[in-house]
Write an enzyme that holds these catalytic residues in place. Sequence first.
Site, PDB file in Angstrom:
ATOM      1  N   ASP A 250       8.934  10.432  49.476  1.00  0.00           N
ATOM      2  CA  ASP A 250       9.924  11.513  49.511  1.00  0.00           C
ATOM      3  C   ASP A 250      10.349  11.904  48.094  1.00  0.00           C
ATOM      4  O   ASP A 250      11.203  12.772  47.911  1.00  0.00           O
ATOM      5  CB  ASP A 250      11.128  11.152  50.403  1.00  0.00           C
ATOM      6  CG  ASP A 250      11.884   9.923  49.940  1.00  0.00           C
ATOM      7  OD1 ASP A 250      11.490   9.316  48.935  1.00  0.00           O
ATOM      8  OD2 ASP A 250      12.890   9.571  50.612  1.00  0.00           O
ATOM      9  N   SER A 251       9.706  11.280  47.085  1.00  0.00           N
ATOM     10  CA  SER A 251       9.834  11.784  45.712  1.00  0.00           C
ATOM     11  C   SER A 251       9.366  13.233  45.656  1.00  0.00           C
ATOM     12  O   SER A 251       9.615  13.932  44.674  1.00  0.00           O
ATOM     13  CB  SER A 251       9.004  10.926  44.752  1.00  0.00           C
ATOM     14  OG  SER A 251       7.696  10.740  45.241  1.00  0.00           O
TER      15      SER A 251
ATOM     16  N   ASP B  69       6.515   8.035  53.732  1.00  0.00           N
ATOM     17  CA  ASP B  69       7.942   7.702  53.724  1.00  0.00           C
ATOM     18  C   ASP B  69       8.624   8.209  54.980  1.00  0.00           C
ATOM     19  O   ASP B  69       8.313   9.314  55.463  1.00  0.00           O
ATOM     20  CB  ASP B  69       8.613   8.389  52.519  1.00  0.00           C
ATOM     21  CG  ASP B  69       8.993   7.413  51.428  1.00  0.00           C
ATOM     22  OD1 ASP B  69       9.184   6.224  51.729  1.00  0.00           O
ATOM     23  OD2 ASP B  69       9.104   7.856  50.263  1.00  0.00           O
TER      24      ASP B  69
ATOM     25  N   LYS C 211       7.116   3.768  55.366  1.00  0.00           N
ATOM     26  CA  LYS C 211       7.990   3.046  54.431  1.00  0.00           C
ATOM     27  C   LYS C 211       9.449   3.417  54.713  1.00  0.00           C
ATOM     28  O   LYS C 211       9.766   4.593  54.895  1.00  0.00           O
ATOM     29  CB  LYS C 211       7.627   3.374  52.979  1.00  0.00           C
ATOM     30  CG  LYS C 211       8.557   2.689  51.974  1.00  0.00           C
ATOM     31  CD  LYS C 211       7.978   2.706  50.565  1.00  0.00           C
ATOM     32  CE  LYS C 211       8.099   4.011  49.819  1.00  0.00           C
ATOM     33  NZ  LYS C 211       9.491   4.483  49.644  1.00  0.00           N
TER      34      LYS C 211
ATOM     35  N   GLU D  62      13.545   2.691  53.437  1.00  0.00           N
ATOM     36  CA  GLU D  62      14.514   2.123  52.488  1.00  0.00           C
ATOM     37  C   GLU D  62      15.485   1.256  53.289  1.00  0.00           C
ATOM     38  O   GLU D  62      16.207   1.756  54.146  1.00  0.00           O
ATOM     39  CB  GLU D  62      15.226   3.250  51.737  1.00  0.00           C
ATOM     40  CG  GLU D  62      14.279   3.973  50.807  1.00  0.00           C
ATOM     41  CD  GLU D  62      14.942   5.043  49.941  1.00  0.00           C
ATOM     42  OE1 GLU D  62      16.175   5.045  49.817  1.00  0.00           O
ATOM     43  OE2 GLU D  62      14.185   5.863  49.376  1.00  0.00           O
TER      44      GLU D  62
ATOM     45  N   GLU E  75      11.849  -1.503  44.034  1.00  0.00           N
ATOM     46  CA  GLU E  75      12.047  -0.449  43.022  1.00  0.00           C
ATOM     47  C   GLU E  75      13.214  -0.847  42.109  1.00  0.00           C
ATOM     48  O   GLU E  75      14.325  -1.114  42.578  1.00  0.00           O
ATOM     49  CB  GLU E  75      12.321   0.907  43.693  1.00  0.00           C
ATOM     50  CG  GLU E  75      12.541   2.013  42.658  1.00  0.00           C
ATOM     51  CD  GLU E  75      12.363   3.425  43.190  1.00  0.00           C
ATOM     52  OE1 GLU E  75      12.149   3.603  44.403  1.00  0.00           O
ATOM     53  OE2 GLU E  75      12.439   4.363  42.367  1.00  0.00           O
TER      54      GLU E  75
HETATM   55  O1  KIV Z   1       9.146   8.363  47.177  1.00  0.00           O
HETATM   56  C1  KIV Z   1       8.478   7.722  46.367  1.00  0.00           C
HETATM   57  O2  KIV Z   1       7.616   8.248  45.652  1.00  0.00           O
HETATM   58  C2  KIV Z   1       8.693   6.289  46.271  1.00  0.00           C
HETATM   59  C3  KIV Z   1       8.101   5.574  45.107  1.00  0.00           C
HETATM   60  C4  KIV Z   1       8.813   5.916  43.867  1.00  0.00           C
HETATM   61  C5  KIV Z   1       8.020   4.129  45.336  1.00  0.00           C
HETATM   62  O3  KIV Z   1       9.367   5.734  47.089  1.00  0.00           O
END
Ligand code: KIV
Length: 253
Positions: free
Chosen positions: A44-45, A83, A111, A113, A180
């Site tokens: 989600d970056s 994510d 993934k 959090e 992270e």
């Molecule tokens: O969203 C993302 O790109 C991430 C990485 C920075 C690990 O969670």
Amino acid sequence: MSKIREKFNRYVEAKNQIVCVTCYDASFSKILDDLKIDIVLVGDSLGMVIKGDENTHSVKKDEILYHTSCVSKYKKNFLLMSDMPINSYNDKNSAIIFAKKLLEINADIVKIEYQDKHKNIIKEIISKNIPVCGHLGFLPQYSVKKEDIRVYGKTELEYDKIFRQAKELENLGVEMILLECVDKKLSKLITQSVNVPVIGIGSGESCNGQVQVIYDIIGISKNPPSFAKNFLEESSSIKEAIKKFHDYVKNLN
Ligand code: KIV
């Protein structure tokens, strides 16, 4: 044991570092597949590097689905991780429906959090045979101010909490853990203490692998984190820069 755990446990046993790179589109995905990057993360970056926002908070489920479907077009070798964006796992039913949609479009693992309140939701997701990676340390989805971007686990309280959460994730049956911005000493201890592969970003070099945002690797992010290295500076092409990141990670330890 799941196929994912089996594969990456073999990496850990052989001290073969796991290379993970973020990706949001088909063209980069083809390059990553050709370079045999182990894990490709639709992170989600994308809120920052694709949408130009300040953080990940605006990222919607449909956007993760769209970018996952783009990245999956050229997936042959890599493991595709997607994510779960903010608010997509507030309750177990919608979390499971969304995670299943990601698997239907060829993601292999989701993934999340991890905060303590997510324990039961992760348990339910895993009970549906959906592979999960638990993300600890700096949690961009829950960070609200600039000062939240820092190293985690420096105080005794935080050190103990993150260590406990890592053990909890292991016991819940996650396939892997991502750390992270976790204190180097703590990330080393976690890596040695859990029976699942640990991938780090800004968390030292003692993990079982490393992840970096692709636009940081090629030096085009607006605000790259201080620990990110621009590999394009010493390369003559994007592909060579990503290969240099790959080789740097494989040569750790
Ligand atoms: O969203 C993302 O790109 C991430 C990485 C920075 C690990 O969670």
